[in-house]
Design a protein around this motif. Structure first.
Motif, PDB file in Angstrom:
ATOM      1  N   ASP A  92       0.814  -1.222   0.000  1.00 36.12           N
ATOM      2  CA  ASP A  92       0.000   0.000   0.000  1.00 36.12           C
ATOM      3  C   ASP A  92       0.847   1.272   0.000  1.00 36.12           C
ATOM      4  OD1 ASP A  92      -2.327  -1.452  -0.010  1.00 36.12           O
ATOM      5  OD2 ASP A  92      -2.530  -1.456   2.176  1.00 36.12           O
ATOM      6  N   ASN A  93       2.163   1.117   0.159  1.00 37.98           N
ATOM      7  CA  ASN A  93       3.041   2.282   0.257  1.00 37.98           C
ATOM      8  C   ASN A  93       4.028   2.411  -0.900  1.00 37.98           C
ATOM      9  OD1 ASN A  93       2.756   1.049   3.336  1.00 37.98           O
ATOM     10  ND2 ASN A  93       2.321   3.237   3.190  1.00 37.98           N
ATOM     11  N   PHE A  94       4.304   1.274  -1.554  1.00 35.49           N
ATOM     12  CA  PHE A  94       5.258   1.284  -2.673  1.00 35.49           C
ATOM     13  C   PHE A  94       4.686   0.503  -3.845  1.00 35.49           C
ATOM     14  CE2 PHE A  94       8.051   1.790   1.026  1.00 35.49           C
ATOM     15  CZ  PHE A  94       8.886   2.826   0.615  1.00 35.49           C
ATOM     16  N   THR A  95       5.152   0.849  -5.028  1.00 33.30           N
ATOM     17  CA  THR A  95       4.916   0.008  -6.198  1.00 33.30           C
ATOM     18  C   THR A  95       6.257  -0.140  -6.896  1.00 33.30           C
ATOM     19  OG1 THR A  95       3.540  -0.334  -8.159  1.00 33.30           O
ATOM     20  CG2 THR A  95       4.366   1.905  -7.795  1.00 33.30           C
ATOM     21  N   ILE A  96       6.297  -1.008  -7.874  1.00 32.28           N
ATOM     22  CA  ILE A  96       7.567  -1.275  -8.546  1.00 32.28           C
ATOM     23  C   ILE A  96       7.543  -0.654  -9.939  1.00 32.28           C
ATOM     24  CG2 ILE A  96       6.960  -3.486  -9.626  1.00 32.28           C
ATOM     25  CD1 ILE A  96      10.191  -2.819  -7.667  1.00 32.28           C
ATOM     26  N   GLY A  97       8.668  -0.087 -10.343  1.00 35.73           N
ATOM     27  CA  GLY A  97       8.730   0.599 -11.625  1.00 35.73           C
ATOM     28  C   GLY A  97       8.570  -0.339 -12.801  1.00 35.73           C
ATOM     29  N   THR A 120       1.524   7.655   3.760  1.00 35.73           N
ATOM     30  CA  THR A 120       2.227   7.537   5.041  1.00 35.73           C
ATOM     31  C   THR A 120       3.737   7.456   4.879  1.00 35.73           C
ATOM     32  OG1 THR A 120       1.871   5.148   4.960  1.00 35.73           O
ATOM     33  CG2 THR A 120       0.312   6.449   6.261  1.00 35.73           C
ATOM     34  N   VAL A 121       4.219   7.315   3.664  1.00 34.96           N
ATOM     35  CA  VAL A 121       5.663   7.234   3.412  1.00 34.96           C
ATOM     36  C   VAL A 121       6.128   8.504   2.713  1.00 34.96           C
ATOM     37  CG1 VAL A 121       7.483   6.007   2.168  1.00 34.96           C
ATOM     38  CG2 VAL A 121       5.651   4.717   3.280  1.00 34.96           C
ATOM     39  N   THR A 122       6.993   9.236   3.372  1.00 37.53           N
ATOM     40  CA  THR A 122       7.542  10.459   2.796  1.00 37.53           C
ATOM     41  C   THR A 122       8.744  10.114   1.928  1.00 37.53           C
ATOM     42  OG1 THR A 122       9.047  10.794   4.661  1.00 37.53           O
ATOM     43  CG2 THR A 122       6.825  11.738   4.852  1.00 37.53           C
ATOM     44  N   ASN A 123       9.184  11.084   1.142  1.00 34.15           N
ATOM     45  CA  ASN A 123      10.388  10.868   0.321  1.00 34.15           C
ATOM     46  C   ASN A 123      11.611  10.616   1.192  1.00 34.15           C
ATOM     47  OD1 ASN A 123       9.101  11.122  -2.146  1.00 34.15           O
ATOM     48  ND2 ASN A 123       9.334  13.346  -2.203  1.00 34.15           N
ATOM     49  N   LEU A 125      11.623   9.146   4.136  1.00 31.66           N
ATOM     50  CA  LEU A 125      11.563   7.761   4.594  1.00 31.66           C
ATOM     51  C   LEU A 125      11.914   6.809   3.465  1.00 31.66           C
ATOM     52  CD1 LEU A 125      10.950   5.537   6.604  1.00 31.66           C
ATOM     53  CD2 LEU A 125       8.547   5.686   5.940  1.00 31.66           C
ATOM     54  N   ALA A 126      11.476   7.117   2.251  1.00 34.55           N
ATOM     55  CA  ALA A 126      11.776   6.251   1.109  1.00 34.55           C
ATOM     56  C   ALA A 126      13.281   6.126   0.906  1.00 34.55           C
ATOM     57  CB  ALA A 126      11.113   6.803  -0.148  1.00 34.55           C
ATOM     58  N   ILE A 127      14.007   7.220   1.109  1.00 28.06           N
ATOM     59  CA  ILE A 127      15.475   7.186   0.985  1.00 28.06           C
ATOM     60  C   ILE A 127      16.064   6.283   2.057  1.00 28.06           C
ATOM     61  CG2 ILE A 127      17.576   8.570   1.196  1.00 28.06           C
ATOM     62  CD1 ILE A 127      15.943  10.923  -0.008  1.00 28.06           C
ATOM     63  N   ALA A 128      15.598   6.444   3.305  1.00 31.09           N
ATOM     64  CA  ALA A 128      16.079   5.603   4.403  1.00 31.09           C
ATOM     65  C   ALA A 128      15.704   4.143   4.163  1.00 31.09           C
ATOM     66  CB  ALA A 128      15.501   6.092   5.730  1.00 31.09           C
ATOM     67  N   PHE A 129      14.486   3.918   3.677  1.00 31.07           N
ATOM     68  CA  PHE A 129      13.967   2.577   3.408  1.00 31.07           C
ATOM     69  C   PHE A 129      14.905   1.800   2.498  1.00 31.07           C
ATOM     70  CE2 PHE A 129      11.356  -0.559   1.255  1.00 31.07           C
ATOM     71  CZ  PHE A 129      10.452  -0.982   2.212  1.00 31.07           C
ATOM     72  N   GLN A 130      15.405   2.457   1.458  1.00 27.87           N
ATOM     73  CA  GLN A 130      16.224   1.773   0.464  1.00 27.87           C
ATOM     74  C   GLN A 130      17.698   1.675   0.862  1.00 27.87           C
ATOM     75  OE1 GLN A 130      14.588   2.301  -3.796  1.00 27.87           O
ATOM     76  NE2 GLN A 130      14.011   4.212  -2.792  1.00 27.87           N
ATOM     77  N   LYS A 131      18.042   2.238   2.014  1.00 30.40           N
ATOM     78  CA  LYS A 131      19.396   2.086   2.557  1.00 30.40           C
ATOM     79  C   LYS A 131      19.488   0.912   3.527  1.00 30.40           C
ATOM     80  CE  LYS A 131      20.946   6.919   2.257  1.00 30.40           C
ATOM     81  NZ  LYS A 131      21.370   8.105   3.063  1.00 30.40           N
ATOM     82  N   VAL A 132      18.338   0.408   3.952  1.00 32.09           N
ATOM     83  CA  VAL A 132      18.290  -0.652   4.959  1.00 32.09           C
ATOM     84  C   VAL A 132      18.278  -2.019   4.278  1.00 32.09           C
ATOM     85  CG1 VAL A 132      16.874  -1.658   6.798  1.00 32.09           C
ATOM     86  CG2 VAL A 132      17.138   0.828   6.628  1.00 32.09           C
ATOM     87  N   GLY A 133      19.124  -2.932   4.756  1.00 30.36           N
ATOM     88  CA  GLY A 133      19.222  -4.253   4.153  1.00 30.36           C
ATOM     89  C   GLY A 133      17.973  -5.098   4.336  1.00 30.36           C
ATOM     90  N   PHE A 134      17.822  -6.111   3.486  1.00 29.88           N
ATOM     91  CA  PHE A 134      16.620  -6.938   3.527  1.00 29.88           C
ATOM     92  C   PHE A 134      16.503  -7.695   4.850  1.00 29.88           C
ATOM     93  CE2 PHE A 134      14.236 -10.876   2.527  1.00 29.88           C
ATOM     94  CZ  PHE A 134      13.034 -10.290   2.168  1.00 29.88           C
ATOM     95  N   SER A 135      17.625  -8.166   5.396  1.00 29.26           N
ATOM     96  CA  SER A 135      17.579  -8.864   6.688  1.00 29.26           C
ATOM     97  C   SER A 135      17.045  -7.944   7.777  1.00 29.26           C
ATOM     98  CB  SER A 135      18.973  -9.369   7.071  1.00 29.26           C
ATOM     99  OG  SER A 135      19.432 -10.325   6.137  1.00 29.26           O
ATOM    100  N   HIS A 136      17.470  -6.682   7.750  1.00 31.83           N
ATOM    101  CA  HIS A 136      16.954  -5.697   8.708  1.00 31.83           C
ATOM    102  C   HIS A 136      15.449  -5.506   8.509  1.00 31.83           C
ATOM    103  CE1 HIS A 136      21.251  -4.713   8.484  1.00 31.83           C
ATOM    104  NE2 HIS A 136      21.134  -4.150   9.673  1.00 31.83           N
ATOM    105  N   HIS A 137      15.049  -5.362   7.238  1.00 31.98           N
ATOM    106  CA  HIS A 137      13.633  -5.138   6.946  1.00 31.98           C
ATOM    107  C   HIS A 137      12.771  -6.275   7.484  1.00 31.98           C
ATOM    108  CE1 HIS A 137      13.132  -1.473   4.666  1.00 31.98           C
ATOM    109  NE2 HIS A 137      14.204  -1.743   3.950  1.00 31.98           N
ATOM    110  N   PHE A 138      13.232  -7.504   7.286  1.00 37.97           N
ATOM    111  CA  PHE A 138      12.402  -8.625   7.733  1.00 37.97           C
ATOM    112  C   PHE A 138      12.351  -8.695   9.255  1.00 37.97           C
ATOM    113  CE2 PHE A 138      11.043 -12.983   8.446  1.00 37.97           C
ATOM    114  CZ  PHE A 138       9.937 -13.026   7.610  1.00 37.97           C
ATOM    115  N   GLU A 139      13.459  -8.374   9.927  1.00 42.23           N
ATOM    116  CA  GLU A 139      13.430  -8.313  11.393  1.00 42.23           C
ATOM    117  C   GLU A 139      12.386  -7.304  11.856  1.00 42.23           C
ATOM    118  OE1 GLU A 139      14.960  -9.892  13.936  1.00 42.23           O
ATOM    119  OE2 GLU A 139      15.952 -11.279  12.560  1.00 42.23           O
ATOM    120  N   ILE A 140      12.378  -6.145  11.204  1.00 41.11           N
ATOM    121  CA  ILE A 140      11.464  -5.076  11.598  1.00 41.11           C
ATOM    122  C   ILE A 140      10.010  -5.474  11.366  1.00 41.11           C
ATOM    123  CG2 ILE A 140      10.690  -2.725  11.050  1.00 41.11           C
ATOM    124  CD1 ILE A 140      13.687  -2.083  10.445  1.00 41.11           C
TER     125      ILE A 140
END
Length: 366
Positions: A92-97, A120-123, A125-140
């Motif tokens: 609901d916050n991202f789509t793929i190009g 709910t996702v600002t630009n 946050l989007a920058i921070a989002f793409q700096k975080v590794g997938f392992s971190h994302h799944f933990e979160i």
């Protein structure tokens, strides 16, 4: 400038350029990987819903991928399932190009660009989002329930370069809920809005000291706890946060020919002030504030540098009653808070060993 100094300066510039380039490459690679995982998660999610896939289908998909791409790593059935969860969490916050299927047909669109679509996702946050590794994302996403929590941990991970181990510690210690919950008098004692805001997020209501192991509870006292903290100072700094620097334990100052000692003295870089910790093995009592008030007055008068902000004090107790703390703060003007701690002896089994081992910490802190 000598030839030697010029050479050293050149080496420093080259080193800086190389490291900056490596960082940019790593960020771009991570961004591409997240986009790929998101698009794979989307494809798997859609196929699973349309074709009513059973639990064993992902095993077949993973095995077939291995056959098509021998030596492929990171695409086990469990990882593909994580990609699906990753997509469904943020759909609901991202789509793929460009979709995975389109990429096979159009090499020019071979960039898995994540595009923000949710309000709910600002630009930022989007920058921070793409700096975080997938392992971190799944933990979160597997350890949090609300988008506010997820946004908080993503931003902290990106800005403070948390390892997965550090992230797990903060998730299990409920950092999101702990921040801002410390009983304090900051609203009255800190007049600068910006400094007050920094102080509120710098301290927690409770600290998990799972590295403090006291075999005989009868022997537990302030000095034993202090010695354990100093012996494991890297772990204690990890529990405090990245902005703290350790100065000394039993920090000595003399006033009117009498020696006084602050249990633990730190410096907080964001607040630009000294932070004194006073350790108490028992329950908080109002008298502790008088002693801390004295310490802070002395530090501000004798130790604080002219450009630094007034010192902050934290009384670290075994127990506290928040109503008693609130009444005790009524007429105290120095900035203070009262937090509690739990040692290994007090922690449930799932919290023990929460902090990384010594070798892992050495890699984190070096």
């Amino acid at each position: 400038m000598t030839i030697e100094n010029t050479h050293l300066q050149t080496i420093k510039q080259l080193k800086s350029a190389i490291l900056a380039s490596r960082y940019r490459v790593a960020v771009l690679a991570n961004k591409e990987m997240l986009g790929l995982y998101f698009s794979i998660g989307k494809l798997i999610s859609e196929k699973a819903n349309q074709e009513k896939w059973g639990s064993k289908v992902l095993e077949i998909v993973s095995n077939d991928l291995q056959n098509e791409l021998p030596g492929l790593r990171g695409f086990s059935a469990s990882n593909i399932k994580k990609m699906r969860v990753f997509y469904e969490t943020w759909a609901d916050n991202f789509t793929i190009g460009s979709l995975v299927t389109n990429q096979l047909e159009n090499i020019e669109n071979n960039i898995n660009q994540l595009v923000v679509i949710g309000s709910t996702v600002t630009n930022q946050l989007a920058i921070a989002f793409q700096k975080v590794g997938f392992s971190h994302h799944f933990e979160i996403l597997s350890k949090t329930k609300t988008i506010e929590e997820r946004v908080f941990y993503i931003q902290k991970t990106a800005s403070e370069f948390w390892s997965v181990t550090t992230l797990r510690y903060h998730l299990k210690s409920n950092l999101f809920q702990q921040l801002g919950s410390l009983p304090n008098n900051f609203a009255k004692a800190i007049t600068q809005d910006d400094l007050r805001a920094k102080a509120l997020v710098a301290f927690k209501d409770e600290y998990l000291l799972d590295f403090v192991n006291i075999e005989d509870p009868e022997e537990e006292n302030e000095r034993v706890i202090e010695n354990e903290i100093v012996r494991n100072i890297k772990k204690f700094l990890l529990s405090l946060g990245t902005d703290f620097a350790f100065i000394a334990n039993q920090y000595r100052f003399i006033l009117d020919d009498t020696e006084y000692f602050v249990d633990l003295l730190f410096y907080n870089r964001k607040m630009q002030c000294l932070v004194a910790f006073d350790l108490k093995k028992g329950k908080f009592i109002p008298e502790y504030l008088g002693k801390m008030n004295f310490y802070l007055s002395a530090l501000d008068e004798m130790v604080k540098l002219p450009h630094e902000n007034p010192s902050v004090g934290i009384i670290l107790c075994k127990e506290k009653n928040n109503k008693v703390v609130e009444f005790s703060f009524r007429d105290v003007n120095k900035a203070m808070g009262v937090a509690t701690y739990k040692t290994e002896n007090d922690l449930p089994n799932e919290y023990k060993g929460l902090l990384p081992d010594a070798e892992t910490l050495k890699k984190l802190m070096d």
